[in-house]
Design an enzyme around this catalytic site. Sequence first.
Site, short mmCIF file in Angstrom:
data_model
loop_
_atom_site.label_atom_id
_atom_site.label_comp_id
_atom_site.label_asym_id
_atom_site.label_seq_id
_atom_site.Cartn_x
_atom_site.Cartn_y
_atom_site.Cartn_z
N VAL A 116 0.80 -1.22 0.00
CA VAL A 116 0.00 0.00 0.00
C VAL A 116 0.84 1.28 0.00
CG1 VAL A 116 -0.23 0.29 2.51
CG2 VAL A 116 -2.13 0.93 1.01
N TYR A 117 2.14 1.18 0.30
CA TYR A 117 2.98 2.37 0.30
C TYR A 117 3.07 2.95 -1.12
CZ TYR A 117 4.79 1.00 4.93
OH TYR A 117 4.92 0.66 6.26
N GLY A 118 3.08 4.28 -1.16
CA GLY A 118 3.15 4.95 -2.45
C GLY A 118 1.79 5.33 -3.00
#
Length: 346
Positions: free
Chosen positions: A54-56
């Site tokens: 989920v990062y970004g």
Amino acid sequence: MRTRPLGRTGIQVSPYALGTMKFGRFGNPDHDECARIVHRALDSGINVIDTADVYGGGDGETEQIVGKALRGRRDDVVLATKFNGAMGPGPNHRGNSRRWIVSAVEASLRRLGVDHIDLYQMHHPDSGTDIEETLSALTDLLRAGKVRAVGHSNLPASGIVEGQWVSERRGLAKFRTEQPHYSILNRSAEREIFPICQRYGLGTLVWSPLSMGLLTGRYRKSGGEQASAALMHWVPQHMSDERKLDAVEALIPIAEQSGLPLTHLALAFVIAHPAVTTAIVGPRTVEQLDDLLAGTGTPLADDLLDRIDEIVPPGTDTGPIDVAYVPPDLQQPSLRRRTAEDRGAA
């Protein structure tokens, strides 16, 4: 850097891990500089890279950055990523179900450009999914060789115990690590999380040891920097909490008297705890990483730790943190109240 055992996995890790949440458009959009940060970290002796699907921004950008940066150096790295967060608009593009885990791991492997993940972590609890369902799927991934160890993040003490209980009684793989929030300003993990992790032999990768930047000393009650709009949008209560700011003001002279930058004091405090395996640092630039690395190996004397205990007592939080996991029962009144009809019949 000296290494430490990651719980009972047999994997050896550095006392600092490189967190990558700031890689991408919501932190550092320069993919080449992010790669330089990764290479600098590896060259310094850090061997753990922690990321998440989920990062970004929920499209896997950060995993893609990490994957490119690790080309040619994969064998040097204990690569950790996570699943659970929303990766699409549909209700089944998130969570801890077998359906989603099987899809999520394949997508992470593809973005990272690797054939296996060293540590695959459940990012948050999912009250709508039986833990046996999650562990069953993770057990199959381990047997297939797609992941080498499994862990969780942000679990309450009861959830950690339940996971161990289900593994033992159902003959499923065990969670081997926990990733809790821990810093001088938020020490509640010392009360139950750390003792339980030690009891079951779990390694711990603690996140935000600098308390979202408050323990850099840049944000002061007066005369300091203003937090960015993005930071204030993400953790507004945390960045403006008077109790936390007061604690920072009390810690700064202690650091100065000890001849240490506050950042080095904060990191040394975290890794001094015997339950902490590695502390995740999340620099946005190479310069920030260099500053953090300059403090590695800094020991804190007992009298200095005693002074910190006086400011923030063991096992306590100076205040809540906006992004901490909150059980659904505390968020939704309907889960903790009987219906009006039932209350009237009582």
